[in-house]
Design an enzyme around this catalytic site. Structure first.
Site, PDB file in Angstrom:
ATOM      1  N   CYS A 180      -6.092  -0.103   6.890  1.00 59.58           N
ATOM      2  CA  CYS A 180      -5.896   0.480   5.556  1.00 59.58           C
ATOM      3  C   CYS A 180      -7.055   1.417   5.202  1.00 59.58           C
ATOM      4  O   CYS A 180      -8.220   0.992   5.157  1.00 59.58           O
ATOM      5  CB  CYS A 180      -5.773  -0.620   4.513  1.00 59.58           C
ATOM      6  SG  CYS A 180      -5.416   0.014   2.855  1.00 59.58           S
TER       7      CYS A 180
ATOM      8  N   ASP B  25       0.442   3.741   1.731  1.00 57.87           N
ATOM      9  CA  ASP B  25       0.420   4.312   3.083  1.00 57.87           C
ATOM     10  C   ASP B  25       1.838   4.567   3.607  1.00 57.87           C
ATOM     11  O   ASP B  25       2.686   3.675   3.592  1.00 57.87           O
ATOM     12  CB  ASP B  25      -0.328   3.339   4.013  1.00 57.87           C
ATOM     13  CG  ASP B  25      -0.700   3.975   5.331  1.00 57.87           C
ATOM     14  OD1 ASP B  25       0.211   4.496   6.026  1.00 57.87           O
ATOM     15  OD2 ASP B  25      -1.882   3.968   5.695  1.00 57.87           O
TER      16      ASP B  25
ATOM     17  N   CYS C  53       0.845  -1.190   0.000  1.00 58.45           N
ATOM     18  CA  CYS C  53       0.000   0.000   0.000  1.00 58.45           C
ATOM     19  C   CYS C  53       0.889   1.250   0.000  1.00 58.45           C
ATOM     20  O   CYS C  53       1.998   1.241   0.515  1.00 58.45           O
ATOM     21  CB  CYS C  53      -0.899   0.005   1.232  1.00 58.45           C
ATOM     22  SG  CYS C  53      -2.062   1.415   1.261  1.00 58.45           S
TER      23      CYS C  53
ATOM     24  N   ARG D 193       2.968   4.710   6.415  1.00 58.23           N
ATOM     25  CA  ARG D 193       3.364   3.982   7.624  1.00 58.23           C
ATOM     26  C   ARG D 193       3.854   2.572   7.342  1.00 58.23           C
ATOM     27  O   ARG D 193       4.179   1.820   8.255  1.00 58.23           O
ATOM     28  CB  ARG D 193       2.187   3.931   8.602  1.00 58.23           C
ATOM     29  CG  ARG D 193       1.738   5.298   9.081  1.00 58.23           C
ATOM     30  CD  ARG D 193       0.367   5.236   9.728  1.00 58.23           C
ATOM     31  NE  ARG D 193      -0.664   4.813   8.777  1.00 58.23           N
ATOM     32  CZ  ARG D 193      -1.939   4.635   9.097  1.00 58.23           C
ATOM     33  NH1 ARG D 193      -2.341   4.801  10.330  1.00 58.23           N
ATOM     34  NH2 ARG D 193      -2.818   4.270   8.173  1.00 58.23           N
TER      35      ARG D 193
ATOM     36  N   HIS E 250      -2.209  -4.013   4.947  1.00 55.40           N
ATOM     37  CA  HIS E 250      -1.995  -3.611   6.339  1.00 55.40           C
ATOM     38  C   HIS E 250      -3.327  -3.339   7.008  1.00 55.40           C
ATOM     39  O   HIS E 250      -4.245  -2.789   6.400  1.00 55.40           O
ATOM     40  CB  HIS E 250      -1.074  -2.390   6.428  1.00 55.40           C
ATOM     41  CG  HIS E 250      -1.665  -1.137   5.861  1.00 55.40           C
ATOM     42  ND1 HIS E 250      -2.146  -0.117   6.644  1.00 55.40           N
ATOM     43  CD2 HIS E 250      -1.882  -0.737   4.582  1.00 55.40           C
ATOM     44  CE1 HIS E 250      -2.608   0.852   5.868  1.00 55.40           C
ATOM     45  NE2 HIS E 250      -2.468   0.503   4.613  1.00 55.40           N
TER      46      HIS E 250
HETATM   47 CO    CO Z   1      -3.481   1.194   2.996  1.00 55.48          CO
END
Ligand code: CO
Length: 213
Positions: free
Chosen positions: A102, A45, A43, A47, A99
């Site tokens: 998400c 993302d 992803c 993090r 994750h």
């Molecule tokens: Co995500």
């Protein structure tokens, strides 16, 4: 604002110093080419940084990231990364890593409109439709979302195995494993869903491709 981005350039200089302190030829060696063993599909993302969470260094992971780690069968970007990873780099493992928490998967579970992104979320909604019965048996919202994240990864692993790129590699006897993982942003651990695919045998018949002529 300006200071914020300049910090990154300062960090870069520090990093170069760190990398060359013990090994002055580090970048010289890096510049000769790459032969990563892994393709990471994760992803976007911020993090979930692929190298950090897997303890890998530059040169070890070939990476594709998008919202909710999707394998969309008409995404030219994903398909090009996949073809290069499998046919040229000959990676041995492809890891789809979702994750928990998400935002993309959560948005797909809702009925809210997000504009342009709805076209992307549509692919995730299809995963919901396939697993609707199982998901709607889970009353707790957080638990349902966690399961949806896992099932989304499972479907992306399956979608990879439907591609001609992967089926042709398997047919040629190329060693290629596809794995489904979920990273937990609450504790940093990766949950291996143990849905590894090494052939197309488990796919519904209609997705099994014959050798091309
Ligand atoms: Co995500």
């Amino acid at each position: 604002m300006e200071i914020s981005y300049k910090k990154l350039l300062e960090n870069n200089k520090t990093w170069v110093n760190d990398m060359t302190r013990d090994d002055p030829d580090y970048f010289k060696k890096m510049s000769k080419g790459q032969s990563p063993e892994y393709l990471w599909i994760g992803c976007s993302d911020s993090r979930v940084p692929a190298n950090e969470v897997t303890g890998t260094k530059p040169g070890e992971l070939f990476v594709h990231r998008n919202i909710a780690n999707m394998v969309v069968h008409n995404d030219l970007n994903l398909l090009s990364v996949l073809a290069y990873a499998v046919e040229v780099l000959k990676v041995k493992h492809i890891i789809v890593c979702g994750h928990y928490g998400c935002g993309g998967v959560e948005a797909a579970m809702s009925n809210r409109q997000y504009g342009l992104i709805d076209h992307w979320l549509r692919n995730i909604k299809e995963v919901y439709r396939i697993h609707q019965d199982e998901l709607e048996e889970i009353d707790d919202y957080t638990q349902r979302l966690r399961r949806f994240v896992e099932l989304n990864v499972v479907e992306q692993v399956r979608d990879l195995s439907k591609t001609p790129t992967i089926q042709n590699a398997w047919r040629k006897g190329q060693q290629l494993y596809i794995h489904g993982w979920v990273y937990d942003i609450h504790n940093g651990f990766i949950n291996d869903l143990e849905v590894s695919y090494t052939n197309a045998n488990d796919l519904p018949e209609v997705f099994k491709l014959e050798a091309s002529h």
